[in-house]
Write a protein that holds these residues in place. Structure first.
Motif, PDB file in Angstrom:
ATOM      1  N   VAL A   1       0.846  -1.202   0.000  1.00  8.21           N
ATOM      2  CA  VAL A   1       0.000   0.000   0.000  1.00  8.21           C
ATOM      3  C   VAL A   1       0.875   1.243   0.000  1.00  8.21           C
ATOM      4  N   SER A   2       0.392   2.285  -0.642  1.00  4.99           N
ATOM      5  CA  SER A   2       1.192   3.502  -0.765  1.00  4.99           C
ATOM      6  C   SER A   2       0.449   4.705  -0.204  1.00  4.99           C
ATOM      7  N   ASN A   3       1.052   5.843  -0.422  1.00  6.63           N
ATOM      8  CA  ASN A   3       0.597   7.127   0.095  1.00  6.63           C
ATOM      9  C   ASN A   3      -0.920   7.269   0.095  1.00  6.63           C
ATOM     10  N   GLY A   4      -1.488   7.485   1.261  1.00  7.73           N
ATOM     11  CA  GLY A   4      -2.907   7.767   1.367  1.00  7.73           C
ATOM     12  C   GLY A   4      -3.823   6.566   1.307  1.00  7.73           C
ATOM     13  N   PHE A   5      -3.271   5.338   1.335  1.00  6.34           N
ATOM     14  CA  PHE A   5      -4.126   4.156   1.352  1.00  6.34           C
ATOM     15  C   PHE A   5      -5.143   4.303   2.484  1.00  6.34           C
ATOM     16  N   GLU A   6      -6.405   3.997   2.194  1.00  2.00           N
ATOM     17  CA  GLU A   6      -7.461   4.040   3.208  1.00  2.00           C
ATOM     18  C   GLU A   6      -7.944   2.627   3.488  1.00  2.00           C
ATOM     19  N   SER A   7      -8.045   2.292   4.786  1.00  2.00           N
ATOM     20  CA  SER A   7      -8.541   0.975   5.188  1.00  2.00           C
ATOM     21  C   SER A   7     -10.039   0.891   4.954  1.00  2.00           C
ATOM     22  N   ARG A   8     -10.572  -0.282   5.182  1.00  2.00           N
ATOM     23  CA  ARG A   8     -12.033  -0.437   5.160  1.00  2.00           C
ATOM     24  C   ARG A   8     -12.627   0.396   6.292  1.00  2.00           C
TER      25      ARG A   8
ATOM     26  N   HIS B   1      -9.107   8.406  10.962  1.00  2.00           N
ATOM     27  CA  HIS B   1     -10.044   9.381  10.394  1.00  2.00           C
ATOM     28  C   HIS B   1     -11.473   8.998  10.769  1.00  2.00           C
ATOM     29  N   LYS B   2     -12.327   9.995  10.879  1.00  2.00           N
ATOM     30  CA  LYS B   2     -13.767   9.769  11.028  1.00  2.00           C
ATOM     31  C   LYS B   2     -14.405  10.056   9.680  1.00  2.00           C
ATOM     32  N   ASP B   3     -15.195   9.124   9.183  1.00  2.00           N
ATOM     33  CA  ASP B   3     -15.810   9.223   7.861  1.00  2.00           C
ATOM     34  C   ASP B   3     -17.113  10.016   7.972  1.00  2.00           C
ATOM     35  N   LEU B   4     -17.111  11.227   7.448  1.00  2.00           N
ATOM     36  CA  LEU B   4     -18.304  12.076   7.485  1.00  2.00           C
ATOM     37  C   LEU B   4     -18.848  12.271   6.076  1.00  2.00           C
ATOM     38  N   SER B   5     -20.140  12.311   5.954  1.00  3.43           N
ATOM     39  CA  SER B   5     -20.772  12.544   4.660  1.00  3.43           C
ATOM     40  C   SER B   5     -20.872  14.042   4.388  1.00  3.43           C
TER      41      SER B   5
ATOM     42  N   SER C   1      -5.615   5.763   7.481  1.00  5.51           N
ATOM     43  CA  SER C   1      -4.813   5.909   6.272  1.00  5.51           C
ATOM     44  C   SER C   1      -3.365   5.612   6.627  1.00  5.51           C
ATOM     45  N   VAL C   2      -2.592   5.266   5.602  1.00  3.70           N
ATOM     46  CA  VAL C   2      -1.197   4.879   5.792  1.00  3.70           C
ATOM     47  C   VAL C   2      -0.294   5.808   4.995  1.00  3.70           C
ATOM     48  N   ASN C   3       0.771   6.282   5.639  1.00  2.00           N
ATOM     49  CA  ASN C   3       1.840   7.050   4.997  1.00  2.00           C
ATOM     50  C   ASN C   3       1.358   8.254   4.211  1.00  2.00           C
ATOM     51  N   ASP C   4       0.402   9.009   4.761  1.00  2.00           N
ATOM     52  CA  ASP C   4      -0.031  10.241   4.097  1.00  2.00           C
ATOM     53  C   ASP C   4       1.167  11.145   3.846  1.00  2.00           C
ATOM     54  N   GLY C   5       1.283  11.634   2.641  1.00  2.00           N
ATOM     55  CA  GLY C   5       2.360  12.559   2.294  1.00  2.00           C
ATOM     56  C   GLY C   5       3.709  11.892   2.084  1.00  2.00           C
TER      57      GLY C   5
END
Length: 141
Positions: free
Chosen positions: A46-53, A81-85, A123-127
């Motif tokens: 996984v790379s920059n900004g990967f988002e989990s389920r 992160h908190k997922d907001l609509s 998320s993983v490795n943002d930036g």
């Protein structure tokens, strides 16, 4: 005693027992303690900004653990992160996972406090341009 009357008494007793067991089951569910939820997975390149389920949380602390890490770099940064609509998702502190690089059974973890109920992800490795592999990841909430 009349066999027909005995049969009616047995049927009545069975109904009472079934109703009683049903009530006991409902009461047992209502008073059972809240259980923490969790899930496990792995990551592969996984790379920059990967988002989990996403997962749904009723509130309480969140713990994320990575076991057996490898990467193009020497650290895996994990952000909750908190997922907001319909608005930007808030993010919370970033944990730098380094211990998980010390072998296939070495674990790094991050703990985040209670941010209320809602849908969450990490998320993983943002930036960063690094890719990461994780043998086992666990999310406990």
């Amino acid at each position: 005693m009349n066999p027909m009357r005995l049969s009616a008494l047995r049927e009545s007793g069975r109904r009472t027992a079934v109703v009683g067991l049903g009530v006991a089951a409902v009461v047992g569910l209502a008073v059972s303690p809240a259980q923490a939820a969790s899930w496990s997975s792995s990551l592969s390149g996984v790379s920059n900004g990967f988002e989990s389920r996403r997962w749904s949380d009723n509130g309480g602390a969140t713990n994320i653990e990575f076991t057996g890490c490898t990467s193009d770099g020497s650290v895996v940064n994990v952000t909750l992160h908190k997922d907001l609509s319909f608005q930007p998702d808030p993010y919370y502190s970033t944990a730098s996972f380094t211990n998980c690089f010390n072998g296939t059974n070495a674990t790094s973890s991050g703990n985040w406090g209670d941010h209320g109920s809602g849908s969450y992800y990490f998320s993983v490795n943002d930036g960063s341009s690094y890719r990461a592999w994780v043998r086992t990841l666990s999310v406990n909430y």
